[in-house]
Each structure stands twice: as C-alpha cells, then as structure tokens.
Design a protein around this motif. Sequence first.
Motif, PDB file in Angstrom:
ATOM      1  N   ALA A  76      42.432  52.704  30.718  1.00  0.00           N
ATOM      2  CA  ALA A  76      43.453  53.754  30.747  1.00  0.00           C
ATOM      3  C   ALA A  76      42.743  55.108  30.696  1.00  0.00           C
ATOM      4  N   PRO A  77      42.759  55.862  31.798  1.00  0.00           N
ATOM      5  CA  PRO A  77      42.050  57.142  31.805  1.00  0.00           C
ATOM      6  C   PRO A  77      42.821  58.277  31.125  1.00  0.00           C
ATOM      7  N   THR A  78      44.093  58.045  30.762  1.00  0.00           N
ATOM      8  CA  THR A  78      44.889  59.101  30.134  1.00  0.00           C
ATOM      9  C   THR A  78      45.263  58.710  28.708  1.00  0.00           C
ATOM     10  N   GLU A  79      45.666  59.681  27.944  1.00  0.00           N
ATOM     11  CA  GLU A  79      45.864  59.544  26.505  1.00  0.00           C
ATOM     12  C   GLU A  79      46.845  58.436  26.112  1.00  0.00           C
ATOM     13  N   GLY A  80      47.979  58.350  26.804  1.00  0.00           N
ATOM     14  CA  GLY A  80      49.033  57.436  26.366  1.00  0.00           C
ATOM     15  C   GLY A  80      48.821  55.987  26.743  1.00  0.00           C
ATOM     16  N   GLY A  81      47.799  55.676  27.546  1.00  0.00           N
ATOM     17  CA  GLY A  81      47.569  54.308  27.995  1.00  0.00           C
ATOM     18  C   GLY A  81      48.525  53.916  29.114  1.00  0.00           C
ATOM     19  N   PHE A  82      48.633  52.621  29.367  1.00  0.00           N
ATOM     20  CA  PHE A  82      49.515  52.147  30.428  1.00  0.00           C
ATOM     21  C   PHE A  82      50.134  50.813  30.029  1.00  0.00           C
ATOM     22  N   THR A  83      51.303  50.547  30.610  1.00  0.00           N
ATOM     23  CA  THR A  83      52.006  49.282  30.422  1.00  0.00           C
ATOM     24  C   THR A  83      52.234  48.669  31.791  1.00  0.00           C
ATOM     25  N   TYR A  84      52.051  47.369  31.898  1.00  0.00           N
ATOM     26  CA  TYR A  84      52.280  46.704  33.182  1.00  0.00           C
ATOM     27  C   TYR A  84      52.844  45.318  32.951  1.00  0.00           C
ATOM     28  N   ARG A  85      53.445  44.776  33.988  1.00  0.00           N
ATOM     29  CA  ARG A  85      53.857  43.377  33.964  1.00  0.00           C
ATOM     30  C   ARG A  85      53.321  42.701  35.213  1.00  0.00           C
ATOM     31  N   MET A  86      52.990  41.424  35.071  1.00  0.00           N
ATOM     32  CA  MET A  86      52.243  40.744  36.125  1.00  0.00           C
ATOM     33  C   MET A  86      52.552  39.250  36.108  1.00  0.00           C
ATOM     34  N   LEU A  87      52.439  38.650  37.281  1.00  0.00           N
ATOM     35  CA  LEU A  87      52.579  37.205  37.429  1.00  0.00           C
ATOM     36  C   LEU A  87      51.274  36.635  37.972  1.00  0.00           C
ATOM     37  N   TYR A  88      50.817  35.546  37.378  1.00  0.00           N
ATOM     38  CA  TYR A  88      49.666  34.798  37.894  1.00  0.00           C
ATOM     39  C   TYR A  88      50.230  33.627  38.707  1.00  0.00           C
ATOM     40  N   LEU A  89      49.907  33.589  40.000  1.00  0.00           N
ATOM     41  CA  LEU A  89      50.430  32.546  40.883  1.00  0.00           C
ATOM     42  C   LEU A  89      49.289  31.600  41.257  1.00  0.00           C
ATOM     43  N   ASP A  90      49.410  30.348  40.870  1.00  0.00           N
ATOM     44  CA  ASP A  90      48.390  29.336  41.160  1.00  0.00           C
ATOM     45  C   ASP A  90      48.137  29.267  42.665  1.00  0.00           C
ATOM     46  N   ALA A  91      46.860  29.285  43.073  1.00  0.00           N
ATOM     47  CA  ALA A  91      46.523  29.393  44.499  1.00  0.00           C
ATOM     48  C   ALA A  91      47.050  28.222  45.338  1.00  0.00           C
ATOM     49  N   PRO A  92      46.779  26.954  44.965  1.00  0.00           N
ATOM     50  CA  PRO A  92      47.318  25.849  45.783  1.00  0.00           C
ATOM     51  C   PRO A  92      48.847  25.860  45.834  1.00  0.00           C
ATOM     52  N   TRP A  93      49.485  26.211  44.712  1.00  0.00           N
ATOM     53  CA  TRP A  93      50.954  26.270  44.676  1.00  0.00           C
ATOM     54  C   TRP A  93      51.466  27.337  45.639  1.00  0.00           C
ATOM     55  N   LEU A  94      50.852  28.543  45.602  1.00  0.00           N
ATOM     56  CA  LEU A  94      51.323  29.635  46.466  1.00  0.00           C
ATOM     57  C   LEU A  94      51.138  29.283  47.933  1.00  0.00           C
ATOM     58  N   GLU A  95      49.980  28.724  48.280  1.00  0.00           N
ATOM     59  CA  GLU A  95      49.734  28.384  49.683  1.00  0.00           C
ATOM     60  C   GLU A  95      50.709  27.316  50.161  1.00  0.00           C
ATOM     61  N   ARG A  96      51.012  26.388  49.292  1.00  0.00           N
ATOM     62  CA  ARG A  96      51.979  25.339  49.635  1.00  0.00           C
ATOM     63  C   ARG A  96      53.377  25.938  49.835  1.00  0.00           C
ATOM     64  N   GLU A  97      53.791  26.811  48.915  1.00  0.00           N
ATOM     65  CA  GLU A  97      55.126  27.408  48.992  1.00  0.00           C
ATOM     66  C   GLU A  97      55.260  28.336  50.197  1.00  0.00           C
ATOM     67  N   ILE A  98      54.237  29.163  50.420  1.00  0.00           N
ATOM     68  CA  ILE A  98      54.289  30.096  51.553  1.00  0.00           C
ATOM     69  C   ILE A  98      54.326  29.326  52.875  1.00  0.00           C
ATOM     70  N   ALA A  99      53.567  28.218  52.945  1.00  0.00           N
ATOM     71  CA  ALA A  99      53.534  27.425  54.179  1.00  0.00           C
ATOM     72  C   ALA A  99      54.923  26.915  54.551  1.00  0.00           C
ATOM     73  N   THR A 100      55.765  26.673  53.544  1.00  0.00           N
ATOM     74  CA  THR A 100      57.117  26.186  53.849  1.00  0.00           C
ATOM     75  C   THR A 100      57.999  27.289  54.434  1.00  0.00           C
ATOM     76  N   LEU A 101      57.600  28.552  54.229  1.00  0.00           N
ATOM     77  CA  LEU A 101      58.382  29.662  54.778  1.00  0.00           C
ATOM     78  C   LEU A 101      58.029  29.950  56.228  1.00  0.00           C
ATOM     79  N   PHE A 102      56.920  29.386  56.703  1.00  0.00           N
ATOM     80  CA  PHE A 102      56.524  29.539  58.105  1.00  0.00           C
ATOM     81  C   PHE A 102      56.859  28.255  58.850  1.00  0.00           C
ATOM     82  N   GLU A 103      57.343  28.391  60.060  1.00  0.00           N
ATOM     83  CA  GLU A 103      57.644  27.176  60.819  1.00  0.00           C
ATOM     84  C   GLU A 103      56.378  26.380  61.076  1.00  0.00           C
ATOM     85  N   GLU A 104      55.285  27.091  61.305  1.00  0.00           N
ATOM     86  CA  GLU A 104      54.019  26.392  61.555  1.00  0.00           C
ATOM     87  C   GLU A 104      52.872  27.189  60.955  1.00  0.00           C
TER      88      GLU A 104
END
Length: 278
Positions: A76-104
């Motif tokens: 955090a380069p500034t005085e008050g710091g920072f807040t964030y939210r994030m999702l960790y997406l498992d790589a094989p799971w994401l590739e499998r799920e995204i592949a279903t959104l494409f016809e091929e």
Amino acid sequence: MHKDNWIDLLQDADTGIQSLRAHFKGHAYDPHWHDSYLVGFTESGVQQFRCRGERHISTAGKVFFLEPGDIHDGDAPTEGGFTYRMLYLDAPWLEREIATLFEEAPANCQLGVPQLLFDDPLLVRRIDEAFQAVHAADLKIVRQSAIDDLLDGLTRRLQWRQRSALQPQLPLVAQRARDYLHANLTQDIGLDDLARACGCDRFRLTRAFKLAFGLPPHAYLIQLRLARARQLLGRGMAPADVAADLGFADQSHLGRWFRRAYGVTPAYYRKRCSQLPD
C-alpha cells in the motif's frame, strides 16, 4: 504483519473456489504466485503490485486478473492502505467450465490473461455477486447462477493459447531448471545439483533463471512448496505434516514463508479452507 491488516478467507466445497477479502497497510506480501487464476477488484485505497516486469497501480473499482504462475507482490503506497476482494479459480476447473461456454474449444490450448489490470464496472459487479454468494455459502442455485454470470464476463478477458512444454522466448537452461525443480520439489536441492542437471555452471544458471522467471532458483523452489502446501492444507492435512512432507525444516519454517507470501498462517488457512478444527 501490520496490526491493522486483516484477511477473511473461505473455500467453496462444491467448486473449490476460494473467496478472500482483505485489508493491508504498508507491505502486504512478498513476491509469490498461485496455481489458480486470481480475479478481483480494489474496494478502496491504492493497491500496488509488480507483475510481468511492470508496476501496476489499482485504485477503487479497478479489476485485476492474474493467471497461474504470475509472480506478484503487494503493498500500500498511501497512508490508509487498501481493501480488496478476490476469487481464486482452480485452473482445471476454470478451463473445463469455460470450454462448455464455447461450441468448440481449441485442442491442446490453455487459457491466458492478456491484460492484468483494467476498468470494467460490469465485471466488478459480477465478481462482487459471485464473491457474496460463495462467501456467504448461499443456496447452491444462487451460487451457480452467480458463478455462471462471472464466467460469462471473464470470457471477454481470456484468450486461448497453444499449450507447450517449451517457451521459445525463454532460455532453454532456465526451462530445464524449472522442470527439474518441479520434479524434485521435496528434495534438498543444491545449486550445484541443479546446474549439473542443466549442463551449465551455477552462476550462468542463476542469471538465466532469474531473467526468465523473476525469481532465483531457491525462491522459486520455496514458492513451489508453498503452492503444494496450500493444496495439502486445503485438504485438511496438519501444518506439521505438510512441513515434513515438503522438505521444510519444521512447522515454524513453513509458517514464516507462508505468512510472507499469503499473509495468513498455515493453521488459519487449513481451518478456513478445509472447514476442519485446529
């Protein structure tokens, strides 16, 4: 860790998605990588990180999106710091799920993230809704709907690229060393052992490796072990057993490195991700 820093982390049992909300002041974490895709946004403050050889500044409402293996730090380069939210997406799971959104989906390809930081208010909303559904352990149908909306939004930010064992832009000696470290991550490897396996002297090896991967070989090996530690802790293995299995000197040695990379202790990570008691 700064006394005002906090982390709230949970893991979804169905998908393996980890949801994290955190606040940091000053130094947040040392250079490290994940074997998951990371997507999130800065809620407030200024979030600074180095990745792919550049310094990135994320302010409130900006999306950050990293692929597995992207080495990054945070502060955090500034005085008050920072807040964030994030999702960790498992790589094989994401590739499998995204592949279903494409016809091929193209054969022998993997998903790449061409842009690490950008403005996309619609995607921020989808990340937030998916985060809230997963983090609150909402009804399964609610979680799945929110995740599907997120995946739909991510497709415009992803690209397919050819899956290849060799990367022509990187020195061959560095790639050989990386493969050797992956194959022997629990062993007590010396630089001389690594240099012999790669057929060069250790000084040339270290220079080539750091140029290729942004970390010297010893730091890369520790990151490999930490990534494996996350997997084992998430399955409920005790921190002391994880430390012994992965070649750390003891549990406290694992704990020091784990906190520097991820901002939490192995015991906290195990408890929040495996839902098992200490």
